[in-house]
Scaffold this motif. Structure first.
Motif, mmCIF file in Angstrom:
data_model
loop_
_atom_site.group_PDB
_atom_site.id
_atom_site.type_symbol
_atom_site.label_atom_id
_atom_site.label_comp_id
_atom_site.label_asym_id
_atom_site.label_seq_id
_atom_site.Cartn_x
_atom_site.Cartn_y
_atom_site.Cartn_z
ATOM 1 N N THR A 242 0.800 -1.227 0.000
ATOM 2 C CA THR A 242 0.000 0.000 0.000
ATOM 3 C C THR A 242 0.827 1.268 0.000
ATOM 4 O OG1 THR A 242 -0.122 0.023 2.405
ATOM 5 C CG2 THR A 242 -1.892 -1.136 1.229
ATOM 6 N N SER B 20 -11.244 2.425 14.080
ATOM 7 C CA SER B 20 -10.923 1.190 13.375
ATOM 8 C C SER B 20 -9.457 1.210 12.957
ATOM 9 C CB SER B 20 -11.825 1.020 12.153
ATOM 10 O OG SER B 20 -11.543 -0.193 11.492
ATOM 11 N N PHE B 21 -8.748 0.132 13.279
ATOM 12 C CA PHE B 21 -7.311 0.095 13.056
ATOM 13 C C PHE B 21 -6.876 -1.251 12.480
ATOM 14 C CE2 PHE B 21 -8.186 3.007 16.485
ATOM 15 C CZ PHE B 21 -7.438 4.120 16.138
ATOM 16 N N ILE B 22 -5.733 -1.243 11.790
ATOM 17 C CA ILE B 22 -5.055 -2.454 11.357
ATOM 18 C C ILE B 22 -3.942 -2.687 12.379
ATOM 19 C CG2 ILE B 22 -3.715 -3.579 9.545
ATOM 20 C CD1 ILE B 22 -6.545 -2.867 8.631
ATOM 21 N N GLU C 176 -0.785 -4.792 13.249
ATOM 22 C CA GLU C 176 0.207 -5.653 12.616
ATOM 23 C C GLU C 176 1.213 -6.128 13.657
ATOM 24 O OE1 GLU C 176 3.454 -5.586 8.971
ATOM 25 O OE2 GLU C 176 2.016 -3.950 9.164
ATOM 26 N N THR D 39 -12.497 -7.385 13.696
ATOM 27 C CA THR D 39 -13.403 -7.439 12.552
ATOM 28 C C THR D 39 -12.893 -8.316 11.420
ATOM 29 O OG1 THR D 39 -12.456 -5.376 11.718
ATOM 30 C CG2 THR D 39 -14.444 -5.196 13.060
ATOM 31 N N SER D 40 -11.585 -8.497 11.302
ATOM 32 C CA SER D 40 -10.990 -9.369 10.286
ATOM 33 C C SER D 40 -9.647 -9.872 10.798
ATOM 34 C CB SER D 40 -10.752 -8.619 8.975
ATOM 35 O OG SER D 40 -11.954 -8.220 8.397
ATOM 36 N N SER E 12 -7.732 -6.574 11.843
ATOM 37 C CA SER E 12 -8.326 -5.244 11.932
ATOM 38 C C SER E 12 -9.297 -5.289 13.097
ATOM 39 C CB SER E 12 -9.037 -4.847 10.631
ATOM 40 O OG SER E 12 -10.113 -5.709 10.366
ATOM 41 N N THR F 259 -2.147 1.026 12.520
ATOM 42 C CA THR F 259 -2.443 2.125 11.597
ATOM 43 C C THR F 259 -3.954 2.285 11.449
ATOM 44 O OG1 THR F 259 -2.245 0.611 9.722
ATOM 45 C CG2 THR F 259 -0.308 1.899 10.272
ATOM 46 N N ASN G 145 -7.602 2.527 9.864
ATOM 47 C CA ASN G 145 -8.274 1.844 8.773
ATOM 48 C C ASN G 145 -8.994 2.898 7.935
ATOM 49 O OD1 ASN G 145 -9.157 -0.302 7.255
ATOM 50 N ND2 ASN G 145 -10.416 -1.199 8.860
ATOM 51 N N TYR G 146 -8.896 2.801 6.618
ATOM 52 C CA TYR G 146 -9.491 3.780 5.709
ATOM 53 C C TYR G 146 -10.521 3.136 4.803
ATOM 54 C CZ TYR G 146 -5.601 6.933 6.752
ATOM 55 O OH TYR G 146 -4.707 7.757 7.380
#
Length: 114
Positions: A8, A24-26, A28, A53-54, A64, A85, A87-88
């Motif tokens: 990305t 909402s965040f990723i 890692e 959520t995922s 996420s 990071t 979430n977008y």
């Protein structure tokens, strides 16, 4: 560049037209983190008002999640986490030469005019 950033980095996800999803965040994890550690962090987050959520395992190791503001610093301080990071919502332009946006059987992705 590691993890999702490899895929990305050039997309400018935080750019114009892309909106941050509130809370909402990723999340890692560091390379080599055991699945049991990730499961423990996810369970702790969910028991304290968050929601996974995922789950990811191919492009990056992590998940996420919806992370309440009062839990963000606790989650981000975990030693196995590489980074967190935002979430977008990402809007992609309609492909050139494909006015219908349809796949082989006519059920292709939905594109929004930008």
């Amino acid at each position: 560049m590691s993890g999702l950033g490899r895929f990305t980095g050039g997309l400018g996800l935080g750019g114009a037209g892309n909106k941050v999803v509130p809370n909402s965040f990723i999340v890692e994890f560091k390379e080599g983190t055991a699945p049991a550690v990730i499961d423990t962090v996810a369970a702790e987050l969910e028991s304290n008002g968050g929601r996974v959520t995922s789950r990811f395992g191919a492009a990056l190791l992590g998940f996420s999640a919806i992370i309440p503001q009062d839990r963000y610093s606790t989650v981000s301080a975990h030693p196995a986490i590489e980074k967190i990071t935002p979430n977008y919502v990402v809007h992609l332009p309609r492909p050139v030469g494909n006015s219908a946006g349809a796949g082989i059987m006519g059920a292709g992705p939905h594109y929004e005019d930008m």
